[in-house]
Design an enzyme around this catalytic site. Sequence first.
Site, PDB file in Angstrom:
ATOM      1  N   TRP A 109     -10.504 -17.141  23.150  1.00 60.11           N
ATOM      2  CA  TRP A 109      -9.468 -16.412  22.410  1.00 60.11           C
ATOM      3  C   TRP A 109      -8.679 -15.463  23.297  1.00 60.11           C
ATOM      4  O   TRP A 109      -7.480 -15.285  23.105  1.00 60.11           O
ATOM      5  CB  TRP A 109     -10.059 -15.688  21.190  1.00 60.11           C
ATOM      6  CG  TRP A 109     -10.460 -16.661  20.136  1.00 60.11           C
ATOM      7  CD1 TRP A 109     -11.729 -16.923  19.691  1.00 60.11           C
ATOM      8  CD2 TRP A 109      -9.594 -17.557  19.418  1.00 60.11           C
ATOM      9  NE1 TRP A 109     -11.700 -17.922  18.743  1.00 60.11           N
ATOM     10  CE2 TRP A 109     -10.413 -18.322  18.552  1.00 60.11           C
ATOM     11  CE3 TRP A 109      -8.224 -17.792  19.415  1.00 60.11           C
ATOM     12  CZ2 TRP A 109      -9.893 -19.309  17.692  1.00 60.11           C
ATOM     13  CZ3 TRP A 109      -7.703 -18.774  18.571  1.00 60.11           C
ATOM     14  CH2 TRP A 109      -8.540 -19.519  17.721  1.00 60.11           C
ATOM     15  N   ASP A 179      -8.500  -7.404  19.879  1.00 60.42           N
ATOM     16  CA  ASP A 179      -8.667  -8.489  18.903  1.00 60.42           C
ATOM     17  C   ASP A 179     -10.108  -8.405  18.404  1.00 60.42           C
ATOM     18  O   ASP A 179     -11.043  -8.713  19.132  1.00 60.42           O
ATOM     19  CB  ASP A 179      -8.399  -9.832  19.591  1.00 60.42           C
ATOM     20  CG  ASP A 179      -8.605 -11.027  18.655  1.00 60.42           C
ATOM     21  OD1 ASP A 179      -9.012 -10.812  17.492  1.00 60.42           O
ATOM     22  OD2 ASP A 179      -8.360 -12.171  19.084  1.00 60.42           O
ATOM     23  N   LYS A 203     -12.965 -14.518   9.126  1.00 59.37           N
ATOM     24  CA  LYS A 203     -14.263 -14.540   9.797  1.00 59.37           C
ATOM     25  C   LYS A 203     -15.217 -13.601   9.053  1.00 59.37           C
ATOM     26  O   LYS A 203     -16.131 -14.026   8.391  1.00 59.37           O
ATOM     27  CB  LYS A 203     -14.134 -14.105  11.259  1.00 59.37           C
ATOM     28  CG  LYS A 203     -13.028 -14.812  12.045  1.00 59.37           C
ATOM     29  CD  LYS A 203     -13.370 -16.247  12.380  1.00 59.37           C
ATOM     30  CE  LYS A 203     -12.213 -17.103  12.869  1.00 59.37           C
ATOM     31  NZ  LYS A 203     -11.455 -16.614  13.992  1.00 59.37           N
TER      32      LYS A 203
HETATM   33  C1  PLP Z   1     -10.286 -17.119  14.845  1.00 55.47           C
HETATM   34  C2  PLP Z   1      -9.831 -16.188  15.892  1.00 55.47           C
HETATM   35  C3  PLP Z   1      -8.477 -16.080  16.241  1.00 55.47           C
HETATM   36  C4  PLP Z   1      -7.394 -16.932  15.616  1.00 55.47           C
HETATM   37  O1  PLP Z   1      -7.269 -16.693  14.283  1.00 55.47           O
HETATM   38  P1  PLP Z   1      -6.184 -17.446  13.358  1.00 55.47           P
HETATM   39  O2  PLP Z   1      -6.329 -16.774  12.060  1.00 55.47           O
HETATM   40  O3  PLP Z   1      -6.571 -18.891  13.331  1.00 55.47           O
HETATM   41  O4  PLP Z   1      -4.853 -17.246  13.978  1.00 55.47           O
HETATM   42  C5  PLP Z   1      -8.133 -15.160  17.218  1.00 55.47           C
HETATM   43  N1  PLP Z   1      -9.062 -14.388  17.812  1.00 55.47           N
HETATM   44  C6  PLP Z   1     -10.367 -14.464  17.505  1.00 55.47           C
HETATM   45  C7  PLP Z   1     -11.350 -13.568  18.190  1.00 55.47           C
HETATM   46  C8  PLP Z   1     -10.792 -15.369  16.532  1.00 55.47           C
HETATM   47  O5  PLP Z   1     -12.103 -15.452  16.214  1.00 55.47           O
END
Ligand code: PLP
Length: 369
Positions: A109, A179, A203
């Site tokens: 990511w 993030d 998540k």
């Molecule tokens: C799932 C995830 C993303 C991407 O998320 P989307 O909602 O599919 O854009 C980005 N960063 C992390 C750490 C993730 O787990």
Amino acid sequence: MPLTENLNSTLTHNFSAGPAKLPREVLLEAQRDLLNYGKSGISVMEMSHRSKEFDAIAKKAEADLRELASIPDNYKVLFAQGGATSQFSMVPLNLGASGKAAYLDTGFWSKKAIAEAQRYLDLQILTSSKENNYTTVAPESAWHAASSENSYLHYTANETIHGVEFPYVPQTQLPLICDMSSNFLARPLDISKYALIYAGAQKNLGPAGVTLVIVRDDFLGKAREQTPFLYDYKTLADNASMANTPPTFAWYICGLVFQWLKINGGLSGMESRNKEKAELLYKTLDSSILFENKVDKQYRSIMNVPFHLRQANEQLEKTFLMEAKKAGLIGLAGHRATGGMRASLYNAVTLADTKALCDFIENFELQNK
Ligand SMILES: *Cc1c(COP(=O)(O)O)cnc(C)c1O
């Protein structure tokens, strides 16, 4: 379709990485509200985002989140759309005034965030764990010194696919951007250390469709010219996240999850539960003769646990996943980028779910050694 509760789902253990398990209590409450929200006579999905009812839902969700995560008053909470992936663009567009930014490359990511930010800014990569197959992070003392010309430092607190989680907050003089898509609200945190935090909901927070952004006031209104209207944090802040129709149902469910978190011990309650679950699974894997987790112990994630067969065997992997599914253990296939298996142990995953997985792994091993 009968509207009775699906009893089977109590026998299912969902380890999906995202969209992921939601607390059962939340789903039951949502089921009750689905046809008739309060005294409105309509579904929560059918009402205007400008209605009195939805306004109350939105405000309560934000207030509960502020209380849970102790969000200081000089931070805005935004309910954005477009997933965490949109934030990969919004962060450089809004906060990259100097044309330069620092990034940490710690897995799948962060690589994606870097690839997108590079379209707008010159990046300084302070550390990369690519050569270690993203199983660890070099100590901070070994990172390149960040140039003070960088507008910010971006990192990924928990690499959802590689199962690598920072056990500390990086030290920096730069505004810190994080993030936290897969570990926000998994444990207490100090928001004041950050300029901006973002997290896709699907998540650890709620259903897909809403992305939380927590941003300090003084970082608003700095977007570069020609930033799309909806990609400007100030647009969202000035319009209470309703500059256009927000994802009302996802927002509502997040609100229920925040209530659930509050009555289940808050973030410190979650932390102790999450640690107990993760320790149990890592213990099982570390003593397994068939399986292993390769992540440096110091950086092991309490949310996402990837594991592999110690000796590659595609057929045996397939058998494992198939039999797991038959036993009600769902969502265990690893990401297509890494293969193998992965169990995600988000807040809603219970200790009983985790024990069921550990028992299954131990039994599978007895039958396949
Ligand atoms: C799932 C995830 C993303 C991407 O998320 P989307 O909602 O599919 O854009 C980005 N960063 C992390 C750490 C993730 O787990």
